[in-house]
Scaffold this active site. Structure first.
Site, PDB file in Angstrom:
ATOM      1  N   LYS A  53       7.715-124.648  39.310  1.00  0.00           N
ATOM      2  CA  LYS A  53       6.187-124.564  38.806  1.00  0.00           C
ATOM      3  C   LYS A  53       6.062-123.181  38.873  1.00  0.00           C
ATOM      4  O   LYS A  53       5.359-122.759  37.674  1.00  0.00           O
ATOM      5  CB  LYS A  53       5.537-125.376  40.043  1.00  0.00           C
ATOM      6  N   GLN A  97       1.630-128.328  47.867  1.00  0.00           N
ATOM      7  CA  GLN A  97       2.927-128.893  47.565  1.00  0.00           C
ATOM      8  C   GLN A  97       3.007-129.835  48.910  1.00  0.00           C
ATOM      9  O   GLN A  97       2.970-129.868  50.025  1.00  0.00           O
ATOM     10  CB  GLN A  97       4.019-127.914  47.826  1.00  0.00           C
ATOM     11  N   ASP A 120      -3.607-131.350  40.146  1.00  0.00           N
ATOM     12  CA  ASP A 120      -2.752-132.649  40.463  1.00  0.00           C
ATOM     13  C   ASP A 120      -3.407-133.908  40.115  1.00  0.00           C
ATOM     14  O   ASP A 120      -2.809-134.845  40.176  1.00  0.00           O
ATOM     15  CB  ASP A 120      -2.019-132.649  42.044  1.00  0.00           C
TER      16      ASP A 120
END
Ligand code: NAP
Length: 305
Positions: A53, A97, A120
């Site tokens: 990422k 995460q 997200d």
């Protein structure tokens, strides 16, 4: 032979689109978008995902900042860290995460993220927007899959779509997005009766279960479009001998290297029956990261930063 849906190539196009938009911001004297990544502890797989990422940020010109609290961080300290990123005007997107260490409540942490910075797309407000068909930050994996299907000209209207898996990250949002495109959607899961029969009815089959090679070629309707979201590491040679019958190269690699990555669908068998298939690796994985970059840009532009 099915058409290969090249997720990697399409993800590169998405990244280029983001790079151009970031460049244009800079030319206008605006700051590049900034993504804050929170990685709790030292989980090796999570470290690999975060590295990917951060590398995508560098490629697109998005600024990234990492926060790496120790694995024994308390819930209240994690909440404080998220709050500090929420109130930081220089941060446009926040990603925590997953998975978090067992003593932490993932949902509580995700719900702390400001919906405007929730790149997200897991916050209930953004989930609600998706449910209502309103614009908003949407989960990266399904939204990038939808973009790719559209780019390949897959007509979803009136088609029977099956989503295998009902997680909040992939299965449920994917089903809603297919419904939005007027597909006739079924969601299957671990309690579904006659899974092979249900799969055989699907014109579009999206597998997101995390079970290596569960979906056999004989479960796939001839000509169907197959999107394989699963990412599984196989180390068990007898399992490989069963699921890689139509992929001798993969079986050889497993024997040689001791492990291989594969999806939930038996790719070699699917290629002989389906109309189009995504590979693993090189399919949905790169799309997810590109979707995250798109969301970070969108969060930045929405904030008027
Ligand atoms: P998850 O939260 O574990 O959900 C798995 C779903 O699959 C559940 O709904 C479960 O049913 C269902 N399931 C499990 N075994 C089944 C079986 N034998 N038959 C039918 N359904 C079954 O997983 P997830 O987070 O959605 O991820 C799914 C897979 O996608 C994983 O391999 C993950 O690594 C991968 N993934 C990939 C990306 C990417 O970028 N490519 C992104 C996210 C996830 P129940 O609800 O009944 O338990």
């Amino acid at each position: 032979m099915a058409q290969l849906l090249d997720g990697k190539a399409y993800a590169d196009q998405m990244l280029e689109e983001v790079r151009i938009a970031v460049e244009a911001r800079k030319k206008d004297g605006l700051a590049p978008p900034c993504l804050a990544v929170v990685l709790v502890g030292e989980d090796p797989a999570s470290q690999v995902y975060v590295k990917g990422k951060v590398a995508a940020c560098a490629k697109t010109g998005i600024r990234s900042v990492e926060r790496r609290p120790p694995s024994d961080i308390s819930q209240s300290d994690l909440n404080l860290l998220i709050e500090s990123l929420n109130s930081d005007p220089g941060v446009d997107g926040i990603l925590v995460q997953l998975p978090l260490p067992k003593h932490l409540d993932s949902k509580a942490a995700l719900h702390r993220i400001s919906p405007a910075k929730d790149v997200d797309g897991f916050h209930p407000l953004n989930q609600g927007h998706l449910f209502e068909g309103l614009p908003g930050l949407r989960p990266c994996t399904p939204s990038a899959c939808m973009r790719m299907l559209k780019s390949y000209g897959v007509d979803m209207k009136g088609q029977r779509a099956l989503v295998l898996g009902r997680s909040e990250i992939v299965g449920k949002p994917m089903a809603l997005m297919l419904l939005e495109e007027h597909a006739t959607v079924t969601i299957a899961h671990s309690r579904t009766v006659d899974l092979p029969g249900v799969c055989r009815e699907a014109d579009i089959l999206v597998a997101a279960i995390g079970k290596p090679g569960l979906v056999e070629g004989s479960w796939i309707k001839p000509g169907a479009v197959v999107v394989d979201v699963g990412i599984n590491r196989v180390m068990d040679v007898p399992l490989g001998e069963r699921i890689f019958v139509a992929e001798p190269g993969k079986l050889e690699k497993l024997r040689e290297k001791g492990s291989v990555l594969c999806g939930d669908v038996r790719f070699g068998e699917a290629m002989q029956v389906a109309g189009a298939v995504t590979p693993v690796p090189g399919g949905v994985g790169p799309l997810t990261i590109a979707g995250l970059m798109m969301n970070t840009l969108e969060a930045c532009e929405n904030r008027g930063a």
